[in-house]
Design an enzyme around this catalytic site. Structure first.
Site, PDB file in Angstrom:
ATOM      1  CE  LYS A  71      12.543  10.360 -15.310  1.00 22.68           C
ATOM      2  NZ  LYS A  71      11.494  11.386 -15.294  1.00 22.68           N
TER       3      LYS A  71
ATOM      4  CB  SER B  55      13.515  14.760 -13.807  1.00 20.37           C
ATOM      5  OG  SER B  55      12.435  13.860 -13.765  1.00 20.37           O
TER       6      SER B  55
ATOM      7  CB  SER C 174       9.474  12.644 -13.028  1.00 24.03           C
ATOM      8  OG  SER C 174       9.481  12.829 -14.424  1.00 24.03           O
TER       9      SER C 174
END
Length: 380
Positions: A61, A118, A58
């Site tokens: 991102k 997240s 993640s």
């Protein structure tokens, strides 16, 4: 005789070594790939397998958030937008806020959910809101990565999930993550979200807790993003600011969550302990006479004044020196170099900053020249 020479050489080595202070050795960290970067200058302070291609989970991102912030700056989307969740966004697994298909949520809450919790569903919805589809958004991600010099990066989605057939191609490096982290931190608004510890969305009905535990437990933390999958391990891009200096610590493929946070803390501690930022001072710059110009003189100014990263042991010895041209013949162009600001730490030159004309000085016309001559005669 030989023994005496060897002893003398050994003694000299010790004396010289004592006279030159060495930087503290880099920290021993558990993460197999890591980098420490100064956010202001982009200087690398520590590197460990920092160009090894690894899945980022993640931490991906960060690029998603960067493109959203840039779309906001460009007016392509608005802070007050209501963002709708498509079927594809609602179907995303992993960390999420459980969007339902066609559910609308304020962009601010979507952004908060991505940064703090997240949320994969919100990341996908935002990507679709910016580019129309996730695939089109991923093209923008790779284009922006190339522009930032992220030479070892290839994205296949906006979330970092590795449950897709082409997930093995979704790779980046600790160094590249530091580059995009630095770019995201240029957007001050993102810090309103990356420093949240706990918050809510859906009018207080859904709680969010930051996956980045440094926000609560490390002094000066400004962000940034965690990541985990079984393939990627525990990943983190952590940023913190103290005494005006902001550092970015990236760790990839940690064995445990504790490893990633302890590795990041060790890197940040190392950076804050050994470096500081110094802003060059250009005080009392002398004027430069202008020959045959509409102004008799002009005071140059620094072309740019950027902070300089300095070893803390040398910070007290930083000095600035100014040299300027004896004169300049008109016309003088705006930005024309007229001198130099030299910044030194002891005998070491840290920077040579051009001193330039802050404005143009045109040359006197024949009429102006005659009028000036007449005034001189009359005054005489």
């Amino acid at each position: 005789m030989l023994k005496r020479l060897l002893c003398l050489g050994f003694t000299l080595t010790l004396l010289l070594g004592a006279a030159v202070p060495a930087l503290a050795a880099g920290p021993e960290i558990a993460a197999p790939s890591a980098v420490l970067m100064d956010a202001a200058t982009g200087t690398l302070l520590y590197e460990k397998n920092d160009h090894e291609k690894l899945p980022p989970a993640s931490v991906t991102k960060i690029m998603t958030l960067l493109l959203v912030m840039e779309a906001l700056d460009q007016g392509k989307i608005g802070w007050d937008d209501e963002v709708a969740a498509s079927a594809a966004a609602a179907a995303k697994g992993g960390s999420q806020v459980y969007l339902e298909e066609n559910e609308q949520m304020p962009l601010r809450d979507m952004l908060k959910s991505v940064v703090v919790a997240s949320a994969n569903d919100c990341a996908t919805a935002l990507a679709e809101h910016v580019a129309g589809s996730e695939s089109a958004f991923v093209e923008l991600m790779n284009q922006r990565a190339a522009e930032l010099g992220m030479a070892d990066t290839h994205f296949v989605n906006c979330t970092g999930l590795d449950d897709e057939p082409n997930a093995a191609e979704h790779l980046t490096t600790a160094y590249d993550i530091a580059l995009m982290s630095r770019e995201l931190l240029r957007h001050d608004e993102i810090r309103q979200y990356t420093t949240i510890w706990m918050d809510t969305v859906r009018n207080g009905q859904f709680g969010l807790a930051n996956t980045n535990k440094l926000v609560r437990f490390y002094n000066g933390t400004t962000g940034l993003k965690t990541g985990y999958t079984s393939q990627a391990g525990y990943c983190l891009s952590a940023s913190a600011e103290r005494d005006g200096m902001e550092l970015i610590a990236v760790v990839l493929h940690g064995a445990t969550s504790t490893d990633r946070f302890e590795s990041a803390k060790a890197l940040l501690d190392y950076g804050f302990a050994n470096w500081t930022l110094v802003t060059p001072q250009a005080d009392a710059v002398p004027a430069v006479p202008v020959t045959l110009g509409t102004e008799d003189e002009i005071v140059p100014e620094p072309e740019s004044v950027q902070p300089l990263l300095v070893d803390k042991t040398k910070a007290s010895s930083v000095t600035s020196g100014i040299t300027v041209e004896e004169s300049a013949a008109a016309p003088v162009e705006k930005g024309q170099r007229l001198g130099t600001l030299t910044v030194r730490a002891g005998e070491e030159t840290l920077a040579e900053i051009p001193l330039v004309a802050p404005r143009a000085v045109p040359k006197l016309s024949w009429f102006q020249l005659w009028m000036r001559l007449l005034r001189t005669i009359c005054m005489g």
